[in-house]
Design an enzyme around this catalytic site. Structure first.
Site, PDB file in Angstrom:
ATOM      1  N   MET A 138       0.850  -1.197   0.000  1.00 51.51           N
ATOM      2  CA  MET A 138       0.000   0.000   0.000  1.00 51.51           C
ATOM      3  C   MET A 138       0.888   1.249   0.000  1.00 51.51           C
ATOM      4  O   MET A 138       0.414   2.356   0.295  1.00 51.51           O
ATOM      5  CB  MET A 138      -0.932  -0.008   1.210  1.00 51.51           C
ATOM      6  CG  MET A 138      -1.874  -1.222   1.171  1.00 51.51           C
ATOM      7  SD  MET A 138      -3.384  -1.003   2.100  1.00 51.51           S
ATOM      8  CE  MET A 138      -2.755  -0.742   3.727  1.00 51.51           C
ATOM      9  N   GLY A 139       2.165   1.079  -0.338  1.00 44.95           N
ATOM     10  CA  GLY A 139       3.044   2.233  -0.493  1.00 44.95           C
ATOM     11  C   GLY A 139       3.618   2.749   0.814  1.00 44.95           C
ATOM     12  O   GLY A 139       3.552   2.093   1.838  1.00 44.95           O
ATOM     13  N   TYR A 140       4.189   3.936   0.735  1.00 43.79           N
ATOM     14  CA  TYR A 140       4.970   4.548   1.800  1.00 43.79           C
ATOM     15  C   TYR A 140       6.025   3.534   2.236  1.00 43.79           C
ATOM     16  O   TYR A 140       6.089   3.094   3.384  1.00 43.79           O
ATOM     17  CB  TYR A 140       4.096   5.018   2.973  1.00 43.79           C
ATOM     18  CG  TYR A 140       4.677   6.275   3.587  1.00 43.79           C
ATOM     19  CD1 TYR A 140       4.560   7.492   2.921  1.00 43.79           C
ATOM     20  CD2 TYR A 140       5.396   6.237   4.769  1.00 43.79           C
ATOM     21  CE1 TYR A 140       5.133   8.646   3.432  1.00 43.79           C
ATOM     22  CE2 TYR A 140       5.982   7.385   5.286  1.00 43.79           C
ATOM     23  CZ  TYR A 140       5.834   8.585   4.607  1.00 43.79           C
ATOM     24  OH  TYR A 140       6.410   9.723   5.111  1.00 43.79           O
ATOM     25  N   HIS A 151       9.472  -3.382   3.051  1.00 39.16           N
ATOM     26  CA  HIS A 151       9.030  -3.581   1.664  1.00 39.16           C
ATOM     27  C   HIS A 151      10.234  -3.808   0.749  1.00 39.16           C
ATOM     28  O   HIS A 151      10.172  -4.633  -0.155  1.00 39.16           O
ATOM     29  CB  HIS A 151       8.298  -2.331   1.143  1.00 39.16           C
ATOM     30  CG  HIS A 151       7.056  -1.980   1.888  1.00 39.16           C
ATOM     31  ND1 HIS A 151       6.943  -0.838   2.646  1.00 39.16           N
ATOM     32  CD2 HIS A 151       5.869  -2.614   1.992  1.00 39.16           C
ATOM     33  CE1 HIS A 151       5.731  -0.774   3.165  1.00 39.16           C
ATOM     34  NE2 HIS A 151       5.055  -1.843   2.803  1.00 39.16           N
ATOM     35  N   GLY A 183       5.327  -9.626   3.984  1.00 48.57           N
ATOM     36  CA  GLY A 183       6.057  -9.475   5.235  1.00 48.57           C
ATOM     37  C   GLY A 183       5.347 -10.223   6.354  1.00 48.57           C
ATOM     38  O   GLY A 183       4.110 -10.194   6.447  1.00 48.57           O
ATOM     39  N   LYS A 192       5.223  -9.427   9.368  1.00 48.72           N
ATOM     40  CA  LYS A 192       4.607  -8.580  10.399  1.00 48.72           C
ATOM     41  C   LYS A 192       3.094  -8.783  10.374  1.00 48.72           C
ATOM     42  O   LYS A 192       2.447  -8.805  11.402  1.00 48.72           O
ATOM     43  CB  LYS A 192       4.940  -7.102  10.188  1.00 48.72           C
ATOM     44  CG  LYS A 192       4.362  -6.258  11.318  1.00 48.72           C
ATOM     45  CD  LYS A 192       4.933  -4.880  11.339  1.00 48.72           C
ATOM     46  CE  LYS A 192       4.346  -4.021  10.256  1.00 48.72           C
ATOM     47  NZ  LYS A 192       2.875  -3.792  10.435  1.00 48.72           N
ATOM     48  N   GLN A 217      -2.328 -12.144   7.958  1.00 49.27           N
ATOM     49  CA  GLN A 217      -2.541 -11.953   6.522  1.00 49.27           C
ATOM     50  C   GLN A 217      -1.848 -13.068   5.739  1.00 49.27           C
ATOM     51  O   GLN A 217      -2.415 -13.636   4.803  1.00 49.27           O
ATOM     52  CB  GLN A 217      -2.007 -10.580   6.105  1.00 49.27           C
ATOM     53  CG  GLN A 217      -1.987 -10.331   4.616  1.00 49.27           C
ATOM     54  CD  GLN A 217      -1.732  -8.875   4.281  1.00 49.27           C
ATOM     55  OE1 GLN A 217      -2.656  -8.074   4.286  1.00 49.27           O
ATOM     56  NE2 GLN A 217      -0.498  -8.515   3.987  1.00 49.27           N
ATOM     57  N   SER A 230       6.830  -0.083   9.966  1.00 51.86           N
ATOM     58  CA  SER A 230       5.466   0.010   9.444  1.00 51.86           C
ATOM     59  C   SER A 230       5.316   1.373   8.800  1.00 51.86           C
ATOM     60  O   SER A 230       5.852   2.366   9.303  1.00 51.86           O
ATOM     61  CB  SER A 230       4.460  -0.116  10.595  1.00 51.86           C
ATOM     62  OG  SER A 230       3.186   0.323  10.170  1.00 51.86           O
ATOM     63  N   ARG A 290       2.830   3.038   8.951  1.00 57.23           N
ATOM     64  CA  ARG A 290       2.034   3.840   9.899  1.00 57.23           C
ATOM     65  C   ARG A 290       2.880   4.478  10.997  1.00 57.23           C
ATOM     66  O   ARG A 290       2.377   5.373  11.685  1.00 57.23           O
ATOM     67  CB  ARG A 290       0.968   2.959  10.548  1.00 57.23           C
ATOM     68  CG  ARG A 290      -0.154   2.557   9.599  1.00 57.23           C
ATOM     69  CD  ARG A 290      -1.195   1.747  10.322  1.00 57.23           C
ATOM     70  NE  ARG A 290      -2.452   1.650   9.600  1.00 57.23           N
ATOM     71  CZ  ARG A 290      -2.834   0.598   8.873  1.00 57.23           C
ATOM     72  NH1 ARG A 290      -2.037  -0.459   8.770  1.00 57.23           N
ATOM     73  NH2 ARG A 290      -4.001   0.585   8.257  1.00 57.23           N
TER      74      ARG A 290
HETATM   75  O1  PAF Z   1      -0.102  -5.778   3.513  1.00 63.22           O
HETATM   76  C1  PAF Z   1      -0.565  -4.862   2.798  1.00 63.22           C
HETATM   77  O2  PAF Z   1       0.053  -3.818   2.580  1.00 63.22           O
HETATM   78  C2  PAF Z   1      -1.947  -5.029   2.168  1.00 63.22           C
HETATM   79  O3  PAF Z   1      -2.804  -5.702   3.022  1.00 63.22           O
HETATM   80  C3  PAF Z   1      -1.896  -5.724   0.789  1.00 63.22           C
HETATM   81  C4  PAF Z   1      -1.363  -7.134   0.880  1.00 63.22           C
HETATM   82  C5  PAF Z   1      -1.031  -4.895  -0.160  1.00 63.22           C
HETATM   83  C6  PAF Z   1      -3.308  -5.793   0.186  1.00 63.22           C
HETATM   84  O4  PAF Z   1      -3.852  -4.531   0.025  1.00 63.22           O
END
Ligand code: PAF
Length: 285
Positions: free
Chosen positions: A30-32, A37, A147, A149, A153, A185, A187
């Site tokens: 989701m960037g940033y 990443h 990741g 973290k 997920q 993160s 965030r």
């Molecule tokens: O982990 C994330 O950043 C999001 O949940 C993902 C896997 C890109 C799906 O939007």
């Protein structure tokens, strides 16, 4: 690195890459972007002919009172970082490109959502599974990198890949941390400086619990101690602090199974999560 906003354009380009025998490693984000990443891109770079990263803040996985609007975004910075880390394609679609006016079909996750983040964020993993189903179909990767973290997920995506028969290998990559132990993160930038100072105790608490379990304490007792520690070291609200089997995410019944100890703490603008996974070859205790 090519930057692509349109689904059909990306499809055409990647079809050609695949026709030329290239395998695709995919890093959904989701960037940033942060070091976590970038480590996913580095892993993907090692194992694939082509690396595709997506940047899409997916509205479907945010609840109405969550931080969709406040989620940090900086595409220029992300472009530079992704390029430098070795990505070949950056897929950066708009919400309209991904969902049109609104999605008419979504994916529902039935298992492993009644605990941890699934419990506090109803519908969150349905949104994650929906966007990943689309991204997997658009990109057609051989491998996808996530990741650890977001360990819940990862466990849920394993189920998605299995149940929907995606021919994709899921690669889970270790958590990257700041020097003091705070899990990286996107965030973290939304923490106040006091909260940032306190947030270090989340990982300290998890490592203390791991140490206690490794040296024979029951998970319940270790969690109870950890909860006391976290309460006295942060003013953030503890959303959960739990030990479950991993990747099943069920109550622990067998001392030999792998365990995840996971925490979520809510600060003024940010909810942080972190975990440690304890793998055992031998019975504990
Ligand atoms: O982990 C994330 O950043 C999001 O949940 C993902 C896997 C890109 C799906 O939007």
């Amino acid at each position: 690195m090519k930057i692509v906003n349109r689904i059909d354009e990306l499809r055409t380009m990647l079809t050609e890459e695949k026709a030329n025998g290239k395998t695709i490693g995919f890093v959904p984000t989701m960037g940033y972007l942060h070091e976590g990443h970038l480590s996913l891109i580095h892993e993907a770079r090692k194992e694939n002919g082509i690396v595709v990263i997506s940047i899409f803040v997916n509205p479907l996985q945010f609840g109405p009172d969550e931080d969709f609007d406040q989620y940090p975004r900086n595409i220029e910075r992300d472009e530079a970082l992704a390029r430098e880390a070795g990505a070949d394609y950056l897929f950066y679609p708009t919400v309209a490109e991904m969902y049109g006016e609104r999605p008419t079909v979504t994916v529902k996750v039935h298992e492993r959502t009644d605990c941890l983040c699934g419990k506090s964020r109803p519908g969150h993993f349905d949104g994650v599974a929906t966007v990943l189903t689309k991204l997997f179909n658009i990109i057609g990767p051989a491998r996808a990198y996530f990741g650890l973290k977001d360990a819940q997920q990862v466990a849920i995506v394993e189920g998605l890949i299995h149940d929907f028969n995606f021919p994709i290998e899921l690669v889970g990559v270790e958590i990257k941390r700041e020097e003091d132990g705070l899990a990286l993160s996107s965030r973290n930038v939304n923490l106040t400086s006091d909260e940032r100072a306190e947030a270090v105790h989340i990982s300290r608490c998890l490592f203390k619990i791991k140490e206690a379990i490794d040296s024979g304490m029951t998970p319940e007792a270790a969690i109870a101690e950890g909860r006391g520690y976290l309460h006295s070291h942060t003013a953030g609200t503890i959303d959960y602090l739990e030990a479950l089997s991993y990747p099943e995410l069920k109550p622990i019944t067998d001392v030999r199974e792998a365990i995840i100890v996971a925490a979520a703490v809510q600060y003024s603008k940010v909810r942080l999560i972190d975990n440690v996974i304890i793998k055992t070859e031998q019975p504990r205790g």
